[in-house]
Motif scaffolding. Structure first.
Motif, PDB file in Angstrom:
ATOM      1  N   GLU A  98       1.873 -19.656 -11.034  1.00 36.04           N
ATOM      2  CA  GLU A  98       0.959 -20.783 -11.203  1.00 36.04           C
ATOM      3  C   GLU A  98       1.686 -22.007 -11.736  1.00 36.04           C
ATOM      4  O   GLU A  98       1.466 -23.133 -11.263  1.00 36.04           O
ATOM      5  N   ARG A  99       2.567 -21.800 -12.702  1.00 38.07           N
ATOM      6  CA  ARG A  99       3.316 -22.931 -13.254  1.00 38.07           C
ATOM      7  C   ARG A  99       4.225 -23.558 -12.196  1.00 38.07           C
ATOM      8  O   ARG A  99       4.426 -24.776 -12.194  1.00 38.07           O
ATOM      9  N   ALA A 100       4.764 -22.728 -11.294  1.00 39.26           N
ATOM     10  CA  ALA A 100       5.645 -23.235 -10.242  1.00 39.26           C
ATOM     11  C   ALA A 100       4.862 -23.829  -9.076  1.00 39.26           C
ATOM     12  O   ALA A 100       5.446 -24.495  -8.211  1.00 39.26           O
ATOM     13  N   GLY A 101       3.556 -23.564  -9.027  1.00 37.18           N
ATOM     14  CA  GLY A 101       2.734 -24.078  -7.945  1.00 37.18           C
ATOM     15  C   GLY A 101       3.004 -23.417  -6.611  1.00 37.18           C
ATOM     16  O   GLY A 101       2.942 -24.070  -5.562  1.00 37.18           O
ATOM     17  N   VAL A 102       3.289 -22.100  -6.628  1.00 37.49           N
ATOM     18  CA  VAL A 102       3.635 -21.387  -5.396  1.00 37.49           C
ATOM     19  C   VAL A 102       2.693 -20.205  -5.194  1.00 37.49           C
ATOM     20  O   VAL A 102       2.059 -19.711  -6.134  1.00 37.49           O
ATOM     21  N   SER A 103       2.633 -19.740  -3.954  1.00 37.08           N
ATOM     22  CA  SER A 103       1.826 -18.573  -3.578  1.00 37.08           C
ATOM     23  C   SER A 103       2.741 -17.379  -3.359  1.00 37.08           C
ATOM     24  O   SER A 103       3.763 -17.487  -2.672  1.00 37.08           O
ATOM     25  N   ILE A 104       2.374 -16.240  -3.933  1.00 38.17           N
ATOM     26  CA  ILE A 104       3.144 -15.009  -3.743  1.00 38.17           C
ATOM     27  C   ILE A 104       2.713 -14.368  -2.433  1.00 38.17           C
ATOM     28  O   ILE A 104       1.543 -14.000  -2.265  1.00 38.17           O
ATOM     29  N   THR A 105       3.643 -14.258  -1.498  1.00 35.41           N
ATOM     30  CA  THR A 105       3.324 -13.701  -0.176  1.00 35.41           C
ATOM     31  C   THR A 105       3.958 -12.341   0.072  1.00 35.41           C
ATOM     32  O   THR A 105       3.539 -11.623   0.983  1.00 35.41           O
ATOM     33  N   HIS A 106       4.988 -11.981  -0.711  1.00 36.44           N
ATOM     34  CA  HIS A 106       5.679 -10.706  -0.541  1.00 36.44           C
ATOM     35  C   HIS A 106       5.995 -10.112  -1.911  1.00 36.44           C
ATOM     36  O   HIS A 106       6.458 -10.827  -2.814  1.00 36.44           O
ATOM     37  N   VAL A 107       5.735  -8.819  -2.049  1.00 38.08           N
ATOM     38  CA  VAL A 107       6.075  -8.078  -3.261  1.00 38.08           C
ATOM     39  C   VAL A 107       6.971  -6.921  -2.848  1.00 38.08           C
ATOM     40  O   VAL A 107       6.612  -6.138  -1.962  1.00 38.08           O
ATOM     41  N   LEU A 108       8.147  -6.815  -3.472  1.00 37.85           N
ATOM     42  CA  LEU A 108       9.165  -5.860  -3.052  1.00 37.85           C
ATOM     43  C   LEU A 108       9.426  -4.832  -4.135  1.00 37.85           C
ATOM     44  O   LEU A 108       9.469  -5.169  -5.328  1.00 37.85           O
ATOM     45  N   GLU A 109       9.617  -3.586  -3.720  1.00 32.84           N
ATOM     46  CA  GLU A 109      10.089  -2.541  -4.626  1.00 32.84           C
ATOM     47  C   GLU A 109      11.473  -2.093  -4.181  1.00 32.84           C
ATOM     48  O   GLU A 109      11.693  -1.814  -2.994  1.00 32.84           O
ATOM     49  N   THR A 110      12.412  -2.013  -5.128  1.00 36.12           N
ATOM     50  CA  THR A 110      13.711  -1.449  -4.786  1.00 36.12           C
ATOM     51  C   THR A 110      13.654   0.074  -4.747  1.00 36.12           C
ATOM     52  O   THR A 110      14.449   0.695  -4.029  1.00 36.12           O
ATOM     53  N   HIS A 111      12.730   0.673  -5.502  1.00 35.05           N
ATOM     54  CA  HIS A 111      12.608   2.134  -5.501  1.00 35.05           C
ATOM     55  C   HIS A 111      11.318   2.523  -6.213  1.00 35.05           C
ATOM     56  O   HIS A 111      10.652   1.681  -6.824  1.00 35.05           O
ATOM     57  N   ALA A 167       0.255  -7.070  -5.335  1.00 36.58           N
ATOM     58  CA  ALA A 167       0.039  -7.287  -3.899  1.00 36.58           C
ATOM     59  C   ALA A 167      -1.457  -7.330  -3.582  1.00 36.58           C
ATOM     60  O   ALA A 167      -1.908  -8.169  -2.792  1.00 36.58           O
ATOM     61  N   ARG A 168      -2.226  -6.444  -4.193  1.00 29.29           N
ATOM     62  CA  ARG A 168      -3.673  -6.455  -3.959  1.00 29.29           C
ATOM     63  C   ARG A 168      -4.318  -7.730  -4.492  1.00 29.29           C
ATOM     64  O   ARG A 168      -5.197  -8.312  -3.854  1.00 29.29           O
ATOM     65  N   ARG A 169      -3.871  -8.171  -5.667  1.00 26.44           N
ATOM     66  CA  ARG A 169      -4.463  -9.367  -6.271  1.00 26.44           C
ATOM     67  C   ARG A 169      -4.172 -10.618  -5.435  1.00 26.44           C
ATOM     68  O   ARG A 169      -5.032 -11.492  -5.290  1.00 26.44           O
ATOM     69  N   THR A 170      -2.964 -10.710  -4.880  1.00 24.84           N
ATOM     70  CA  THR A 170      -2.539 -11.932  -4.184  1.00 24.84           C
ATOM     71  C   THR A 170      -2.686 -11.857  -2.676  1.00 24.84           C
ATOM     72  O   THR A 170      -2.550 -12.872  -1.994  1.00 24.84           O
ATOM     73  N   GLY A 171      -2.944 -10.658  -2.130  1.00 23.51           N
ATOM     74  CA  GLY A 171      -2.966 -10.489  -0.678  1.00 23.51           C
ATOM     75  C   GLY A 171      -1.589 -10.466  -0.059  1.00 23.51           C
ATOM     76  O   GLY A 171      -1.435 -10.596   1.168  1.00 23.51           O
ATOM     77  N   ALA A 172      -0.548 -10.265  -0.887  1.00 20.59           N
ATOM     78  CA  ALA A 172       0.833 -10.267  -0.400  1.00 20.59           C
ATOM     79  C   ALA A 172       1.151  -8.972   0.338  1.00 20.59           C
ATOM     80  O   ALA A 172       0.514  -7.932   0.118  1.00 20.59           O
ATOM     81  N   GLN A 173       2.155  -9.038   1.204  1.00 15.49           N
ATOM     82  CA  GLN A 173       2.704  -7.824   1.793  1.00 15.49           C
ATOM     83  C   GLN A 173       3.431  -7.047   0.694  1.00 15.49           C
ATOM     84  O   GLN A 173       4.127  -7.630  -0.135  1.00 15.49           O
ATOM     85  N   TYR A 174       3.279  -5.724   0.712  1.00 17.50           N
ATOM     86  CA  TYR A 174       3.900  -4.870  -0.290  1.00 17.50           C
ATOM     87  C   TYR A 174       4.988  -4.054   0.394  1.00 17.50           C
ATOM     88  O   TYR A 174       4.699  -3.131   1.145  1.00 17.50           O
ATOM     89  N   LEU A 175       6.242  -4.423   0.152  1.00 15.44           N
ATOM     90  CA  LEU A 175       7.376  -3.807   0.841  1.00 15.44           C
ATOM     91  C   LEU A 175       7.910  -2.632   0.037  1.00 15.44           C
ATOM     92  O   LEU A 175       8.364  -2.786  -1.109  1.00 15.44           O
ATOM     93  N   VAL A 176       7.832  -1.447   0.645  1.00 19.24           N
ATOM     94  CA  VAL A 176       8.291  -0.205   0.026  1.00 19.24           C
ATOM     95  C   VAL A 176       9.048   0.575   1.100  1.00 19.24           C
ATOM     96  O   VAL A 176       8.704   0.512   2.291  1.00 19.24           O
ATOM     97  N   ASN A 177      10.071   1.292   0.701  1.00 19.41           N
ATOM     98  CA  ASN A 177      10.871   2.062   1.651  1.00 19.41           C
ATOM     99  C   ASN A 177       9.977   2.933   2.538  1.00 19.41           C
ATOM    100  O   ASN A 177       9.091   3.639   2.047  1.00 19.41           O
ATOM    101  N   ALA A 178      10.223   2.877   3.842  1.00 16.76           N
ATOM    102  CA  ALA A 178       9.443   3.669   4.796  1.00 16.76           C
ATOM    103  C   ALA A 178       9.557   5.160   4.524  1.00 16.76           C
ATOM    104  O   ALA A 178       8.663   5.938   4.897  1.00 16.76           O
ATOM    105  N   ASP A 179      10.642   5.586   3.872  1.00  9.06           N
ATOM    106  CA  ASP A 179      10.848   7.010   3.609  1.00  9.06           C
ATOM    107  C   ASP A 179      10.202   7.492   2.318  1.00  9.06           C
ATOM    108  O   ASP A 179      10.203   8.692   2.041  1.00  9.06           O
ATOM    109  N   ASP A 180       9.662   6.581   1.521  1.00 14.89           N
ATOM    110  CA  ASP A 180       8.989   6.997   0.289  1.00 14.89           C
ATOM    111  C   ASP A 180       7.606   7.560   0.620  1.00 14.89           C
ATOM    112  O   ASP A 180       6.848   6.966   1.386  1.00 14.89           O
ATOM    113  N   GLU A 181       7.289   8.689   0.014  1.00 13.02           N
ATOM    114  CA  GLU A 181       5.985   9.314   0.218  1.00 13.02           C
ATOM    115  C   GLU A 181       5.004   8.719  -0.792  1.00 13.02           C
ATOM    116  O   GLU A 181       5.050   9.040  -1.983  1.00 13.02           O
ATOM    117  N   VAL A 182       4.150   7.827  -0.304  1.00 12.41           N
ATOM    118  CA  VAL A 182       3.186   7.153  -1.166  1.00 12.41           C
ATOM    119  C   VAL A 182       1.791   7.314  -0.581  1.00 12.41           C
ATOM    120  O   VAL A 182       1.630   7.635   0.610  1.00 12.41           O
TER     121      VAL A 182
END
Length: 457
Positions: A43-56, A69-84
């Motif tokens: 908010e202070r930077a005046g930007v919209s969060i569009t992507h949220v990334l997890e390294t692990h 990601a749910r709050r902002t509507g951002a894409q949530y990037l998680v390894n395709a091999d992680d069982e979630v």
């Protein structure tokens, strides 16, 4: 176009999150659970969060990535091999993620801290790598958090992953890990005092980039020490997609309710500094002071699921402790109260005598006392008081019966852990004295006999 990288520090866990933006849109790497801090930065930077990334899938804290990601509507990037068990944008080695025309990320598989660990390379004129728990400042992420059976294999993966990062990146690429700032996820303590690094600097100072694989693996395995018990619960919570935490104030408790909670076996945690706690506290309460290591030590000691009531100097102190707790999955205090300890009990306050190592040297010539060292194994091996009993703080609840009868003089490196231990022992009926002193500065100079590898240093 200017790319701005803003670290969001969580020193109590030794972690960083990052918000990266181009002035219009942003992505976030490894968000902590209390996402209000990251939302405030955006908010202070005046930007919209569009992507949220997890390294692990993290083992040391409950992620805020899913909730953010749910709050902002951002894409949530998680390894395709992680069982979630939640919807995500699956990413794999070699993928390129376009956050905006000027923000491009390349995904690199960097197993070692976990089997499915990823790093994200920010491409462009000022390259950087978000390395999570892989390559750290002067160290690497520890490979043993998934259990002993995979530790050796993960150590070899870690070595090769870091070498791969170094091969793919120029010397001027900024290194931006999310672990290793004084927490328990690094293979060594190196890095807590370093604020920035590059791939070129790591080539010069990081053992993983100068050793051969066999030496690296041997050194890493030999250097591993205990890590907090609550880590065992983090991965499953993160794979389930944690919700946003409730940080509203806990229910207030009066003296009668506090007594009932103590009698029921719940934990009443006094957040005040150890000197104030020693001067007067509710009998049976534990002193886990709201310090830089509060969450780690509370989570390490607390039997998982035990209700916790917080006692603090102020409502602000209780609120800060509550924030620390949600980061490790203790979602709601059972109750809380603040003010003066006289308000918290229907009977008299208890006190804890405080002493120095010089006091211990004097008293041991006149009467027998039990000296209890609650530091970790590595600290004990380096130097300890000759004749002391060694029970690391994290093992104290299970090993109380190992402590001989008599008055117990408790020490650690500086007094914080010793106060926790003394309060636990006192709550279980032992007479305790808190050695509130520096082992390095005082125990070595006051005449106490020392033993251990570096006792003569």
């Amino acid at each position: 176009m200017t790319v701005t990288i803003i670290p969001v520090e969580t020193p109590s866990l030794g972690d960083r999150s990052y918000l990266v933006h181009d002035g219009r849109v942003a992505f976030v790497v490894d968000a902590q659970r209390d996402i209000d801090r990251i939302l405030a930065v955006a908010e202070r930077a005046g930007v919209s969060i569009t992507h949220v990334l997890e390294t692990h899938i993290h083992n040391d804290y409950v992620t805020g990535g899913h909730a953010l990601a749910r709050r902002t509507g951002a894409q949530y990037l998680v390894n395709a091999d992680d069982e979630v068990s939640f919807e995500r944008t699956p990413v794999s080695d070699g993928d390129v993620v376009e956050v905006s025309p000027g923000l491009h990320l390349r995904v690199l598989a960097t197993p070692g801290h976990t089997f499915t660990h990823l790093s994200y390379v920010l491409q462009g004129d000022s390259p950087a790598v978000f390395s999570g728990g892989s390559l750290l400042f002067g160290a690497t992420g520890r490979p043993d958090l998934l259990g002993a059976t995979s530790t050796h294999e993960l150590a070899r993966h870690q070595y090769r992953s870091v070498r791969r990062l170094a091969d793919h990146l120029p010397d001027d690429a900024r290194l931006l890990p999310t672990h290793g700032f004084g927490g328990f996820c690094a293979t060594t303590a190196t890095g807590a005092e370093i604020t920035a690094s590059t791939i070129g600097r790591e080539r010069q100072v990081n053992p993983v980039l100068s050793q051969d694989e066999e030496d690296y693996v041997a050194d890493v395995l030999a250097g591993l020490d205990a890590y907090p018990a609550y880590y065992a619960h983090m991965a499953s919570l993160n794979a389930a997609g944690p919700d946003e935490p409730d940080l509203s104030p806990p229910a207030q408790a009066d003296a009668a309710e506090l007594r009932r909670r103590l009698e029921a076996g719940e934990w009443l945690v006094d957040l005040r500094h150890r000197t104030v706690f020693a001067a007067g506290h509710v009998p049976g309460t534990y002193n886990v002071a709201l310090d830089v290591r509060f969450a780690s030590y509370l989570g390490w000691l607390l039997p998982w699921g035990t209700p916790v009531t917080l006692l603090g100097d102020s409502e602000a102190q209780v609120a800060e402790a509550q924030r620390e707790m949600v980061r490790i999955g203790i979602d709601r205090p059972a109750a809380g109260t603040s003010g003066r300890p006289e308000w918290w009990t229907e009977g008299p306050l208890a006190t804890t005598p405080r002493a120095s190592f010089a006091d211990l040297e004097r008293v041991r010539h006149h009467r027998p006392v039990v000296v209890l060292d609650v530091r970790r194994d590595r600290e004990w091996d380096q130097a300890h008081v000759d004749g002391a009993v060694h029970v690391p703080l994290h093992a104290l609840l299970a090993r109380r019966d190992d402590i001989p009868a008599g008055e117990v003089w408790v020490h650690c490196a500086s007094g914080y852990r010793a106060s926790v231990a003394a309060s636990i022992l006192a709550a279980h009926g032992r007479r305790t004295v808190l050695i509130d002193d520096s082992f390095q500065r005082s125990a070595r100079t006051c005449g106490l006999p020392l033993a251990g590898r570096d006792a003569a240093a």
